[in-house]
Design an enzyme around this catalytic site. Structure first.
Site, PDB file in Angstrom:
ATOM      1  N   CYS A 174      -2.922   8.771   3.296  1.00 34.58           N
ATOM      2  CA  CYS A 174      -2.774   8.523   1.958  1.00 34.58           C
ATOM      3  C   CYS A 174      -3.830   8.396   0.955  1.00 34.58           C
ATOM      4  CB  CYS A 174      -2.508   6.755   2.110  1.00 34.58           C
ATOM      5  SG  CYS A 174      -3.883   6.098   3.038  1.00 34.58           S
ATOM      6  N   GLU A 187       0.841  -1.019   0.039  1.00 37.49           N
ATOM      7  CA  GLU A 187       0.072  -0.013  -0.150  1.00 37.49           C
ATOM      8  C   GLU A 187       0.775   0.995   0.064  1.00 37.49           C
ATOM      9  OE1 GLU A 187      -3.067   0.067  -0.194  1.00 37.49           O
ATOM     10  OE2 GLU A 187      -3.357  -2.115   0.021  1.00 37.49           O
TER      11      GLU A 187
HETATM   12  P1  NAP Z   1       8.342   4.841   4.762  1.00 34.39           P
HETATM   13  O1  NAP Z   1       9.405   5.770   4.970  1.00 34.39           O
HETATM   14  O2  NAP Z   1       8.478   4.192   3.482  1.00 34.39           O
HETATM   15  O3  NAP Z   1       8.300   3.955   5.873  1.00 34.39           O
HETATM   16  C1  NAP Z   1       6.961   2.883   6.136  1.00 34.39           C
HETATM   17  C2  NAP Z   1       7.469   2.073   7.030  1.00 34.39           C
HETATM   18  O4  NAP Z   1       8.528   1.262   6.464  1.00 34.39           O
HETATM   19  C3  NAP Z   1       7.955   2.139   8.241  1.00 34.39           C
HETATM   20  O5  NAP Z   1       7.590   1.466   9.316  1.00 34.39           O
HETATM   21  C4  NAP Z   1       9.558   2.282   8.085  1.00 34.39           C
HETATM   22  O6  NAP Z   1      10.139   2.127   9.602  1.00 34.39           O
HETATM   23  C5  NAP Z   1       9.757   1.189   7.348  1.00 34.39           C
HETATM   24  N1  NAP Z   1      10.788   0.910   6.681  1.00 34.39           N
HETATM   25  C6  NAP Z   1      11.526   1.997   6.088  1.00 34.39           C
HETATM   26  N2  NAP Z   1      12.787   1.232   5.531  1.00 34.39           N
HETATM   27  C7  NAP Z   1      12.696   0.040   5.743  1.00 34.39           C
HETATM   28  C8  NAP Z   1      13.518  -1.257   5.295  1.00 34.39           C
HETATM   29  N3  NAP Z   1      14.528  -0.982   4.554  1.00 34.39           N
HETATM   30  N4  NAP Z   1      13.099  -2.430   5.747  1.00 34.39           N
HETATM   31  C9  NAP Z   1      12.098  -2.434   6.605  1.00 34.39           C
HETATM   32  N5  NAP Z   1      11.179  -1.405   6.759  1.00 34.39           N
HETATM   33  C10 NAP Z   1      11.493  -0.084   6.301  1.00 34.39           C
HETATM   34  O7  NAP Z   1       6.940   5.646   4.849  1.00 34.39           O
HETATM   35  P2  NAP Z   1       6.437   6.723   5.895  1.00 34.39           P
HETATM   36  O8  NAP Z   1       7.014   7.902   5.622  1.00 34.39           O
HETATM   37  O9  NAP Z   1       6.320   5.807   7.122  1.00 34.39           O
HETATM   38  O10 NAP Z   1       4.817   6.917   5.259  1.00 34.39           O
HETATM   39  C11 NAP Z   1       4.235   7.599   4.611  1.00 34.39           C
HETATM   40  C12 NAP Z   1       4.187   7.198   3.172  1.00 34.39           C
HETATM   41  O11 NAP Z   1       3.174   6.140   3.586  1.00 34.39           O
HETATM   42  C13 NAP Z   1       3.424   8.115   2.141  1.00 34.39           C
HETATM   43  O12 NAP Z   1       3.975   8.104   0.845  1.00 34.39           O
HETATM   44  C14 NAP Z   1       1.805   7.713   2.211  1.00 34.39           C
HETATM   45  O13 NAP Z   1       1.175   8.079   0.919  1.00 34.39           O
HETATM   46  C15 NAP Z   1       2.063   6.321   2.414  1.00 34.39           C
HETATM   47  N6  NAP Z   1       0.744   5.646   2.959  1.00 34.39           N
HETATM   48  C16 NAP Z   1       0.374   4.774   2.117  1.00 34.39           C
HETATM   49  C17 NAP Z   1      -0.980   4.266   2.503  1.00 34.39           C
HETATM   50  C18 NAP Z   1      -1.931   3.253   1.963  1.00 34.39           C
HETATM   51  O14 NAP Z   1      -2.774   2.749   2.425  1.00 34.39           O
HETATM   52  N7  NAP Z   1      -1.671   3.200   0.608  1.00 34.39           N
HETATM   53  C19 NAP Z   1      -1.376   4.605   4.011  1.00 34.39           C
HETATM   54  C20 NAP Z   1      -0.779   5.411   4.819  1.00 34.39           C
HETATM   55  C21 NAP Z   1       0.421   5.958   4.226  1.00 34.39           C
HETATM   56  P3  NAP Z   1      10.868   3.586  10.109  1.00 34.39           P
HETATM   57  O15 NAP Z   1       9.795   4.302  10.609  1.00 34.39           O
HETATM   58  O16 NAP Z   1      11.395   2.751  11.484  1.00 34.39           O
HETATM   59  O17 NAP Z   1      11.875   3.958   9.119  1.00 34.39           O
END
Ligand code: NAP
Length: 508
Positions: free
Chosen positions: A295, A256
C-alpha cells in the site's frame, strides 16, 4: 488439498459450502480450499463480546502485553516454516516474506513493550484534570475505556502476517476481542499463523477468532460497541463503510485504502550525492518489493523537467537488473503477483497508462509461460498533471515518472492531485524546500518522509510502516489512522469525559 479452517466459537471449523481455491501464484497449482459456509456469525460476535471481552478487560495492560509477546514468540519460533509458506502461497521472495512476517513480530513486540510500560492499569487517562467549578473541587478529566464489542478486522491479501497482527496487537492491548478475516488469495499464511496463536498462546476464550473465507452476514449483526477496521481497495472500503447496519448503529469504522504514493526529487540534489543514490534505491525497492503489492509503494515519481531523461535512464537500468522469476530461487529479486485476478488488473492498468504516457520499460506482456508474472514497468508522462496518473492505483510493480518545474509548491500541488495518500517521500538537502513541501503535502498525507545527505545513512525506507508512527491517510487513502504508539489503541477505546468531585476523580 488442504481445507483451511476458521477458528470460531472456541473450535476449528473446516471450510464448507462453496469453496474458493488458494493457488500457488508461481506454478499455478492449487494449495487449499477456503469457505466459511455454515458459520453462525451472530453467535461468533456474541461469543467474542460475552467471553473474550470481559476476560481481556479484567487483564492489566502489562498482562495483555504479555499475551502479545507470547504471540510474537510463537510466530518467531516457526519463522522459517512461515517464510516457506509465504514464498509458496504468496509468491513472495524470501526478503518479501520476512518483510511481512518480521513486520508482524516487530509490531507485536513493540505493543507488548507498550503494555509493560502502561503497567497495572486497565484503562487510560487522557490529558490532565481540568478545573470546572469556582475552585478545583468540581473538576473533569477524560478516560479511555475498552469498548464492549468485538473488533472485526478485514485485511488485504498483500500482508497476511503483518496486516492481521498490527490490528490485533492494538485491539487486544486496548482490551477488545478480535474477529480476523484475512484476504483470501494469501489466506494460507494467515491460517498457519492463526493455528500457532491458538495452539501456543493461552489467550482467553473468544479473544481471538478467525474467519478464513467470507465474513457472511457479520456486518448485519454488528452493534454500537463493535468496531470495523478494514484494509483493502477504496471500492470495498466504501461499500463496507456504507453498510446500512453500520450506518444505523454508528459503528466505528476505520478504512485503510489505496494510495498513489509519490517520491519527489528536488532540484538541488546532485546525481552523485548520497541523497540521489537513496532516491534511486528507494524507488526501485518500492516498485519491486512484494511485486509492488504494497500500500505504501511508490506509484508517482516527480522529477524536475531538466533531469527527467537522466533519471529515467538510471531507473530503467536499475529495473533491468531485477531478476523476475520463481521466488524460491535465491537469485530472484521479484516474484509473481499474488493471484490471477491481480495479474489481469495490473495488465489492464498498464495498458491504460501506456495510452497516456510512454513506456520506458516493462509492459503488460507475459514474462514467463506459467505464473502470474509481470515485468517492472515505468511509464513516462508528457505532462506532470496528466489526470490518468493521479486517478488510478495499479497494484503491481508499476510507476510513472512525472516532470515538474522544481518548485516545492508546484511539486506539492501535483502530488496532492492524488486525492490523499499514505506516504509521500521527498529528497532534498535544502531545508527551505523540504519544509515548504512537507507543510504543503501534510494535509493530504498520513506520513511525510524527508531524505537528505545528513540522514541518508540512518534513514529507514519510506515504504516501511512503523508501530511508533501513525499509518493511514486522508481522502482516497481511506481517511483512517492506525498504529502511532499509544494512539493506535484509541480506536478500540471510548473516550469519556468524567466530571465531578475532585476527590473522586483522583481515585481514577
Ligand atoms: P479488496 O479486494 O478490497 O479486499 C480487501 C478485503 O476485503 C479482503 O479480505 C476481501 O475478502 C474483503 N472483502 C471484499 N469484499 C467484501 C465484502 N463485500 N464484505 C466483506 N469483506 C469483503 O482488496 P485486496 O485486493 O485484498 O487488497 C489490495 C488493496 O488493498 C489495494 O488497493 C491496496 O492499496 C490496499 N491496501 C491498503 C493498505 C493500507 O494500509 N492503506 C494496506 C494494504 C493494502 P476476499 O479476499 O475474501 O475477497
Amino acid at each position: 488439498m488442504e481445507r483451511l479452517e476458521s477458528y470460531v466459537l472456541g473450535r476449528w471449523q473446516p471450510a464448507a459450502g462453496e469453496l474458493a481455491t488458494v493457488v500457488d501464484p508461481t506454478h499455478e497449482t492449487p494449495l487449499g480450499q477456503v469457505g466459511s459456509h455454515g458459520i453462525d456469525f451472530q453467535a461468533v460476535l456474541a461469543y467474542g463480546r460475552e467471553k473474550g471481552g470481559p476476560a481481556l478487560r479484567a487483564l492489566t495492560f502489562a498482562e495483555r502485553g504479555k499475551l502479545l509477546a507470547g504471540i510474537a514468540a510463537a510466530i518467531h519460533e516457526k519463522r522459517d516454516e512461515l517464510i516457506d509458506v509465504s514464498i509458496q502461497s504468496g509468491g513472495t521472495t524470501r526478503g518479501d516474506a520476512k518483510f511481512d512476517i518480521d513486520g508482524a513480530i516487530g509490531t507485536l513486540t513493540y505493543y507488548a513493550g507498550l503494555g509493560e510500560k502502561l503497567g497495572s492499569r486497565t484503562y487510560l487517562l487522557d490529558g490532565d484534570v481540568v478545573q470546572l467549578g469556582r475552585t478545583p473541587r468540581f473538576s473533569g478529566l477524560h478516560v479511555r475505556v475498552p469498548r464492549r464489542g468485538v473488533a472485526v478486522h478485514v485485511n488485504a491479501f498483500n500482508f497476511p502476517a503483518w496486516g492481521m497482527m498490527e490490528k490485533a496487537a492494538c485491539a487486544l492491548l486496548a482490551g477488545m476481542p478480535v474477529l480476523e478475516k484475512p484476504g483470501t488469495p494469501t489466506a494460507l499464511l494467515a491460517w498457519r499463523i492463526a493455528r500457532l496463536v491458538i495452539e501456543k498462546v493461552k489467550l482467553p476464550d473468544g479473544a481471538f477468532q478467525v474467519v478464513i473465507g467470507s465474513l457472511g452476514d457479520t456486518l448485519d449483526h454488528m452493534g454500537p460497541q463493535d468496531v470495523l477496521a478494514f484494509t483493502g481497495s477504496s471500492a470495498t472500503g466504501a461499500k463496507l463503510r456504507g453498510h446500512p447496519n453500520l450506518v444505523r448503529h454508528n459503528v466505528r469504522v476505520n478504512v485503510e485504502a489505496d494510495s498513489l504514493n509519490a517520491a519527489v526529487l528536488a532540484p538541488d540534489v546532485d546525481t552523485g550525492s548520497e541523497t540521489f543514490g537513496l532516491f534511486l534505491n528507494n524507488v526501485v525497492t518500492d516498485m519491486t518489493q512484494k511485486t509492488g503489492q504494497k500500500c505504501t509503494a511508490v506509484r508517482r515519481i516527480l522529477v524536475p523537467s531538466d533531469a527527467l531523461n537522466s533519471v529515467r535512464d538510471e531507473l530503467v537500468a536499475a529495473l533491468a537488473r531485477i531478476v523476475v522469476g520463481d521466488p524460491a530461487d535465491k537469485l530472484t529479486r521479484m516474484g509473481p503477483l499474488a493471484s490471477k485476478s491481480q495479474l489481469d488488473e495490473v495488465r489492464a492498468g498498464i495498458e491504460r497508462f501506456a495510452q497516456s504516457g510512454t513506456l520506458a520499460c516493462g509492459g503488460s506482456k507475459p514474462v514467463h509461460a506459467k505464473g502470474y508474472f509481470v515485468a517492472p514497468t515505468l511509464v513516462v508522462a508528457r505532462d506532470g498533471r496528466e489526470p490518468a496518473f493521479h486517478r488510478e492505483e495499479v497494484f503491481g510493480p508499476v510507476a510513472v515518472l512525472l516532470p515538474y518545474s522544481g518548485d516545492a509548491r508546484e511539486a506539492a500541488a501535483i502530488v496532492n492531485l492524488g486525492g490523499g495518500g499514505l506516504v509521500c517521500s521527498a529528497y532534498s538537502n535544502d531545508a527551505a524546500w523540504s519544509t515548504t513541501f512537507a507543510l504543503e503535502v501534510a494535509p493530504w498525507h498520513g506520513r511525510v518522509w524527508l531524505a537528505s545527505d545528513k540522514s541518508a545513512e540512518q534513514s529507514l525506507a519510506p515504504g516501511m510502516v512503523l508501530p511508533q508512527m501513525v499509518h493511514g491517510g486522508p481522502g482516497r487513502a481511506g481517511g483512517g489512522e492506525e498504529l502511532g504508539a499509544e494512539r493506535g489503541l484509541a480506536f478500540y477505546q471510548q473516550r469519556t469525559a468524567i466530571q465531578g468531585f475532585q476527590g473522586h476523580l483522583q481515585t481514577l
